[in-house]
Scaffold this active site. Structure first.
Site, PDB file in Angstrom:
ATOM      1  N   HIS A 104       0.859  -1.156   0.062  1.00 28.37           N
ATOM      2  CA  HIS A 104      -0.047   0.076   0.010  1.00 28.37           C
ATOM      3  C   HIS A 104       0.830   1.198  -0.023  1.00 28.37           C
ATOM      4  CE1 HIS A 104      -1.391   3.324   2.847  1.00 28.37           C
ATOM      5  NE2 HIS A 104      -2.539   3.381   2.049  1.00 28.37           N
ATOM      6  N   GLY A 143     -17.422  10.563  -1.421  1.00 33.16           N
ATOM      7  CA  GLY A 143     -16.573  10.400  -2.459  1.00 33.16           C
ATOM      8  C   GLY A 143     -16.845   9.187  -3.161  1.00 33.16           C
TER       9      GLY A 143
END
Length: 321
Positions: free
Chosen positions: A107, A260
């Protein structure tokens, strides 16, 4: 005053560069681009890849959103700006889940936030970092990852690696499991010192070092033989990854709180995951070694593990570069 356009240009180029390197590594699949607009302001460019020769599922996202109602997750350190101002937030966020259980999940994200009120100086900061989540660990991979992490901290000088390595260990921790998510890396947030140029240079360094860390590891592990038992363990450990992202991750909370795009926010979740009630690995197994040895938060340059490994195997970090 921060140069918002320069930051946006860098983030877009970083997304391009990372996707190109990961496509070259995979050799089979390519990223699909999905551009989107946000009704409240802004939009983004989601890129996803899957069912490849190396990458089972992955996403590299760019987003740039704006609005006049700042979410709690964005104002944790700047409470005075919780209302009455406008904000912009942008960044690149990625998660790569390889198919091979011996290849780790990785990540990375870098982000910028600026909030403005009439008659007041703007408040801005950078955040981000990268971390590694192995399922079957390798000492040399851990050391290489932390060497790259230390190299990424060069723009901020001595002490930055130790500080942001510790912050990563503390942040990516599943409190309800009492275990780290992985073997760490870097995490920083609310960075606006010593000045804009220095903070931006450090953020760029973190973004640029991600592929220096992960590509070599994936090249080494992508062809390791595995069987169904290895895949079953990978699915269980991926469940821990899901738990962290849905319960604790600040970026996920920010995305959901700002309305979002749900598909882009949750693209970090693996496609094949599982939970087994009260799972306990067999004692002294390779599966038990993950939690008993690799997830004990002892990784990091300067640690006793790092020093003893170099002495015992006469390990030279240059071979990993």
């Amino acid at each position: 005053m921060p140069n918002v356009e320069a930051i946006k240009d860098y983030f877009l180029q970083l997304q391009d560069d990372i996707c190109q390197q990961l496509e070259a590594l995979d050799g089979q699949s390519q990223f699909v681009t999905d551009e989107w607009q946000r009704e409240q302001g802004g939009g983004g460019r989601t890129r996803v890849i899957g069912k490849g020769a190396v990458i089972e599922k992955g996403g590299v996202n760019f987003s740039h959103v704006s609005g006049d109602s700042m979410p709690a997750s964005a104002t944790a350190a700047f409470g005075a700006y919780a209302s009455g101002g406008v904000f912009q937030a942008m960044g690149v966020s990625l998660v790569i889940h390889p198919d091979n259980p011996f290849a780790p999940t990785s990540h990375m994200n870098v982000r910028f936030f600026i909030a403005e009120k009439a008659g007041e100086d703007p408040v801005w900061w950078f955040g981000g970092g990268f971390d590694l989540t192995p399922y079957y660990g390798f000492d040399e991979d851990c050391i290489h990852w932390h060497q790259v992490s230390k190299d990424a901290c060069a723009p901020l000088g001595e002490g930055a690696y130790k500080k942001y390595k510790q912050w990563c260990d503390e942040y990516f921790y599943l409190k309800h499991r009492q275990e780290p998510r992985g073997i760490g890396g870097l995490f920083f947030d609310d960075l606006n010192r010593p000045d804009f140029a220095s903070a931006f240079d450090f953020t760029k360094s973190v973004g640029n070092h991600y592929c220096k860390g992960i590509v070599l590891i994936l090249e080494k592990r992508k062809d390791t033989p595995f069987d169904a038992s290895h895949k079953a363990f990978q699915k269980i450990r991926r469940g821990r990854y899901v738990e962290f992202n849905l319960v604790y991750d600040r970026g996920t909370l920010f995305g959901l709180q700002t309305g979002g795009r749900t598909e882009s926010i949750l693209m970090s979740l693996p496609s094949d995951v599982g939970w087994e009630y009260n799972y306990q690995p067999k004692a002294n197994s390779e599966e038990a070694k993950l939690t008993d040895y690799y997830l004990t938060r002892k990784w990091g340059l300067g640690s006793s593990v790092f020093n003893s490994f170099r002495i015992t195997l006469k390990f030279d970090l240059r071979v990993l570069k």
